[in-house]
Write a protein that holds these residues in place. Structure first.
Motif, PDB file in Angstrom:
ATOM      1  N   ASN A  17      57.038  32.274  36.636  1.00 18.60           N
ATOM      2  CA  ASN A  17      55.711  31.931  37.154  1.00 18.60           C
ATOM      3  C   ASN A  17      54.892  33.197  37.387  1.00 18.60           C
ATOM      4  O   ASN A  17      53.945  33.208  38.170  1.00 18.60           O
ATOM      5  N   ASP A  18      55.246  34.262  36.683  1.00 21.61           N
ATOM      6  CA  ASP A  18      54.585  35.550  36.880  1.00 21.61           C
ATOM      7  C   ASP A  18      53.360  35.691  35.982  1.00 21.61           C
ATOM      8  O   ASP A  18      53.241  35.056  34.932  1.00 21.61           O
ATOM      9  N   LEU A  19      52.480  36.570  36.414  1.00 18.43           N
ATOM     10  CA  LEU A  19      51.290  36.945  35.650  1.00 18.43           C
ATOM     11  C   LEU A  19      51.165  38.456  35.743  1.00 18.43           C
ATOM     12  O   LEU A  19      51.125  39.013  36.847  1.00 18.43           O
ATOM     13  N   GLU A  20      51.160  39.137  34.599  1.00 21.32           N
ATOM     14  CA  GLU A  20      51.100  40.597  34.575  1.00 21.32           C
ATOM     15  C   GLU A  20      49.777  41.046  33.982  1.00 21.32           C
ATOM     16  O   GLU A  20      49.382  40.608  32.899  1.00 21.32           O
ATOM     17  N   LEU A  21      49.089  41.925  34.711  1.00 19.59           N
ATOM     18  CA  LEU A  21      47.799  42.456  34.286  1.00 19.59           C
ATOM     19  C   LEU A  21      47.931  43.933  33.947  1.00 19.59           C
ATOM     20  O   LEU A  21      48.791  44.634  34.488  1.00 19.59           O
ATOM     21  N   ALA A  22      47.058  44.400  33.072  1.00 20.53           N
ATOM     22  CA  ALA A  22      47.062  45.813  32.701  1.00 20.53           C
ATOM     23  C   ALA A  22      45.654  46.253  32.333  1.00 20.53           C
ATOM     24  O   ALA A  22      44.843  45.454  31.863  1.00 20.53           O
ATOM     25  N   VAL A  23      45.381  47.534  32.564  1.00 20.76           N
ATOM     26  CA  VAL A  23      44.150  48.171  32.109  1.00 20.76           C
ATOM     27  C   VAL A  23      44.552  49.133  31.000  1.00 20.76           C
ATOM     28  O   VAL A  23      45.256  50.113  31.238  1.00 20.76           O
ATOM     29  N   LEU A  24      44.116  48.840  29.778  1.00 25.22           N
ATOM     30  CA  LEU A  24      44.511  49.596  28.602  1.00 25.22           C
ATOM     31  C   LEU A  24      43.291  50.263  27.975  1.00 25.22           C
ATOM     32  O   LEU A  24      42.193  50.222  28.520  1.00 25.22           O
ATOM     33  N   SER A  47      42.749  21.293  42.128  1.00 19.11           N
ATOM     34  CA  SER A  47      42.658  21.295  40.667  1.00 19.11           C
ATOM     35  C   SER A  47      43.463  22.471  40.126  1.00 19.11           C
ATOM     36  O   SER A  47      43.212  23.623  40.474  1.00 19.11           O
ATOM     37  N   ASN A  48      44.444  22.161  39.298  1.00 21.32           N
ATOM     38  CA  ASN A  48      45.290  23.199  38.706  1.00 21.32           C
ATOM     39  C   ASN A  48      44.514  23.920  37.606  1.00 21.32           C
ATOM     40  O   ASN A  48      43.900  23.263  36.755  1.00 21.32           O
ATOM     41  N   PRO A  49      44.499  25.252  37.583  1.00 15.65           N
ATOM     42  CA  PRO A  49      43.723  25.972  36.560  1.00 15.65           C
ATOM     43  C   PRO A  49      44.314  25.825  35.163  1.00 15.65           C
ATOM     44  O   PRO A  49      45.494  25.506  34.997  1.00 15.65           O
ATOM     45  N   GLY A  50      43.507  26.097  34.162  1.00 16.17           N
ATOM     46  CA  GLY A  50      44.000  26.185  32.801  1.00 16.17           C
ATOM     47  C   GLY A  50      44.692  27.522  32.575  1.00 16.17           C
ATOM     48  O   GLY A  50      44.531  28.472  33.342  1.00 16.17           O
ATOM     49  N   CYS A  51      45.470  27.602  31.502  1.00 16.46           N
ATOM     50  CA  CYS A  51      46.245  28.817  31.232  1.00 16.46           C
ATOM     51  C   CYS A  51      45.334  29.982  30.855  1.00 16.46           C
ATOM     52  O   CYS A  51      45.434  31.077  31.436  1.00 16.46           O
ATOM     53  N   TYR A  52      44.438  29.770  29.886  1.00 15.66           N
ATOM     54  CA  TYR A  52      43.528  30.840  29.492  1.00 15.66           C
ATOM     55  C   TYR A  52      42.636  31.261  30.657  1.00 15.66           C
ATOM     56  O   TYR A  52      42.366  32.445  30.866  1.00 15.66           O
ATOM     57  N   SER A  53      42.163  30.276  31.396  1.00 18.81           N
ATOM     58  CA  SER A  53      41.249  30.604  32.496  1.00 18.81           C
ATOM     59  C   SER A  53      41.968  31.344  33.618  1.00 18.81           C
ATOM     60  O   SER A  53      41.371  32.214  34.265  1.00 18.81           O
ATOM     61  N   THR A  54      43.242  31.034  33.866  1.00 19.42           N
ATOM     62  CA  THR A  54      43.994  31.788  34.865  1.00 19.42           C
ATOM     63  C   THR A  54      43.991  33.272  34.524  1.00 19.42           C
ATOM     64  O   THR A  54      43.743  34.126  35.381  1.00 19.42           O
ATOM     65  N   CYS A  55      44.253  33.585  33.259  1.00 24.46           N
ATOM     66  CA  CYS A  55      44.270  34.984  32.828  1.00 24.46           C
ATOM     67  C   CYS A  55      42.894  35.629  32.965  1.00 24.46           C
ATOM     68  O   CYS A  55      42.755  36.732  33.516  1.00 24.46           O
ATOM     69  N   ALA A  56      41.869  34.944  32.467  1.00 24.23           N
ATOM     70  CA  ALA A  56      40.528  35.527  32.473  1.00 24.23           C
ATOM     71  C   ALA A  56      40.011  35.712  33.891  1.00 24.23           C
ATOM     72  O   ALA A  56      39.453  36.767  34.234  1.00 24.23           O
ATOM     73  N   ILE A  57      40.186  34.709  34.730  1.00 27.48           N
ATOM     74  CA  ILE A  57      39.719  34.803  36.119  1.00 27.48           C
ATOM     75  C   ILE A  57      40.493  35.874  36.871  1.00 27.48           C
ATOM     76  O   ILE A  57      39.916  36.619  37.674  1.00 27.48           O
ATOM     77  N   ALA A  58      41.798  35.958  36.609  1.00 22.11           N
ATOM     78  CA  ALA A  58      42.611  36.980  37.278  1.00 22.11           C
ATOM     79  C   ALA A  58      42.100  38.382  36.975  1.00 22.11           C
ATOM     80  O   ALA A  58      42.131  39.269  37.840  1.00 22.11           O
ATOM     81  N   LEU A  59      41.620  38.601  35.756  1.00 26.51           N
ATOM     82  CA  LEU A  59      41.108  39.909  35.374  1.00 26.51           C
ATOM     83  C   LEU A  59      39.694  40.155  35.889  1.00 26.51           C
ATOM     84  O   LEU A  59      39.358  41.265  36.314  1.00 26.51           O
ATOM     85  N   LEU A  60      38.862  39.122  35.870  1.00 25.58           N
ATOM     86  CA  LEU A  60      37.430  39.314  36.130  1.00 25.58           C
ATOM     87  C   LEU A  60      37.046  39.182  37.603  1.00 25.58           C
ATOM     88  O   LEU A  60      36.181  39.930  38.091  1.00 25.58           O
ATOM     89  N   THR A 102      32.555  29.539  36.507  1.00 23.30           N
ATOM     90  CA  THR A 102      32.448  29.186  37.928  1.00 23.30           C
ATOM     91  C   THR A 102      33.280  30.099  38.806  1.00 23.30           C
ATOM     92  O   THR A 102      32.784  30.663  39.796  1.00 23.30           O
ATOM     93  N   HIS A 103      34.551  30.275  38.479  1.00 21.02           N
ATOM     94  CA  HIS A 103      35.466  30.942  39.404  1.00 21.02           C
ATOM     95  C   HIS A 103      35.559  32.455  39.198  1.00 21.02           C
ATOM     96  O   HIS A 103      36.026  33.164  40.097  1.00 21.02           O
ATOM     97  N   ALA A 104      35.094  32.951  38.048  1.00 15.00           N
ATOM     98  CA  ALA A 104      34.923  34.398  37.899  1.00 15.00           C
ATOM     99  C   ALA A 104      33.545  34.828  38.382  1.00 15.00           C
ATOM    100  O   ALA A 104      33.214  36.007  38.366  1.00 15.00           O
ATOM    101  N   GLN A 105      32.750  33.847  38.769  1.00 14.99           N
ATOM    102  CA  GLN A 105      31.400  34.065  39.317  1.00 14.99           C
ATOM    103  C   GLN A 105      30.515  34.827  38.328  1.00 14.99           C
ATOM    104  O   GLN A 105      29.944  35.872  38.629  1.00 14.99           O
ATOM    105  N   LEU A 106      30.412  34.249  37.134  1.00 14.92           N
ATOM    106  CA  LEU A 106      29.595  34.822  36.075  1.00 14.92           C
ATOM    107  C   LEU A 106      28.290  34.038  35.926  1.00 14.92           C
ATOM    108  O   LEU A 106      28.245  32.837  36.171  1.00 14.92           O
ATOM    109  N   ASP A 107      27.259  34.720  35.516  1.00 12.97           N
ATOM    110  CA  ASP A 107      25.994  34.064  35.189  1.00 12.97           C
ATOM    111  C   ASP A 107      25.919  33.708  33.707  1.00 12.97           C
ATOM    112  O   ASP A 107      25.252  32.743  33.321  1.00 12.97           O
TER     113      ASP A 107
END
Length: 306
Positions: free
Chosen positions: A257-264, A112-125, A184-189
């Protein structure tokens, strides 16, 4: 021998992007249906059965129908719809998400291919959850802005037909289709609050998550270290903590196809903003599908994406 690939729904926004990425390659043979047979169940079943891998770029119900059409074949599937993103029988197609995920995608029959918003959120969380820095019941709020191509043909037509169209916030009822996969994939309650918006630009995305003091363990430096350690290579990169920018540009990674994360934020006071940037049509959709396809075919995941 080339791999046979059928894009079911190749004339949609994501399907067209995938086809554009695959058509120049000599290691892929694309199976395509004439326009008058694209909705013919028999023609689709034949194309699905004749493919080594089929990529479903369809609405949810049509994707479920396609899965049934090839149930008795050996065709492997990548589903770009929302239909199977929380189904435990399907492998979630975010190879960088966790240790072993890339191998799981490579060996999967159903991805299952992830959604765009969820890719970002899961990548961070997810790395922060795995590192024990973020409790599963943390009250998370997610803000995002995407290019209007994320809304499909109808929203593209709306913007292209009105040069004065501006930004707007939507999905205010907190039922956005990406929320279940984030949980589900960020493993949140607890289900996050999610505030998505559309900007007056075609493609690109920024997603941000604000963390107040007391919402996480450790420091901003610890959060950054957890992300940097997790994403040591591949398509996901983490900006150095000192390289904070005054502006986060949603179109900065368009065409990649890049994804860039930052802590601001104010690290000294523990007021942190986690930020992610990607191309909603790249790593957020078609680029991710091609990356997953490469893995399933035993190829370098960057084939055709660099």
């Amino acid at each position: 021998m080339t791999a046979r690939v059928f894009i079911d729904g190749e004339v949609g926004t994501t399907g067209l992007q995938i086809r554009d990425r695959l058509s120049p390659r000599d290691d892929i043979t694309l199976i395509s249906l004439p326009e008058d047979r694209r909705k013919d169940a028999d023609a689709r079943a034949e194309a699905l059965a004749g493919a080594d891998v089929a990529i479903l770029c369809l609405p949810d119900d049509a994707a479920r129908e396609a899965v049934k059409l090839c149930a008795d074949t050996g065709t492997r599937l990548i589903d770009a719809s929302t239909a199977h993103r929380t189904d435990p029988a399907w492998t979630f197609g975010f190879p960088e998400m966790a240790p072993g995920q890339e191998a799981a995608v490579a060996g999967a029959a159903r991805v299952s291919n992830p959604g765009c918003y969820s890719t970002c959120a899961i990548a961070l969380l997810r790395p922060l959850r795995d590192a024990g820095l973020l409790a599963p019941d943390t009250p998370i709020s997610i803000f995002g802005i995407s290019g209007y191509t994320g809304g499909g043909k109808s929203l593209i037509a709306e913007f292209d037909g009105d040069s004065a169209m501006g930004s707007f916030v939507y999905a205010t009822g907190q039922t956005h289709k990406h929320l279940p996969e984030i949980v589900t994939h960020a493993q949140l309650d607890a289900t996050p609050m999610f505030i998505p918006s559309v900007g007056p630009f075609a493609q690109g995305m920024v997603v941000q998550i604000a963390l107040h003091p007391g919402m996480f363990k450790g420091s901003a430096q610890d959060l950054h270290a957890a992300l940097a350690d997790h994403y040591a290579s591949g398509f996901v990169r983490v900006r150095p903590l000192a390289a904070q920018q005054a502006r986060e540009e949603p179109q900065a990674l368009n065409g990649t196809n890049d994804l860039e994360l930052a802590v601001l934020g104010d690290a000294g006071k523990g007021r942190v903003v986690l930020s992610a940037i990607l191309d909603n049509l790249g790593k957020g959709a078609s680029g991710a599908a091609v990356q997953n396809l490469n893995l399933m075919l035993g190829l370098d995941p960057a084939t055709g994406l660099r």
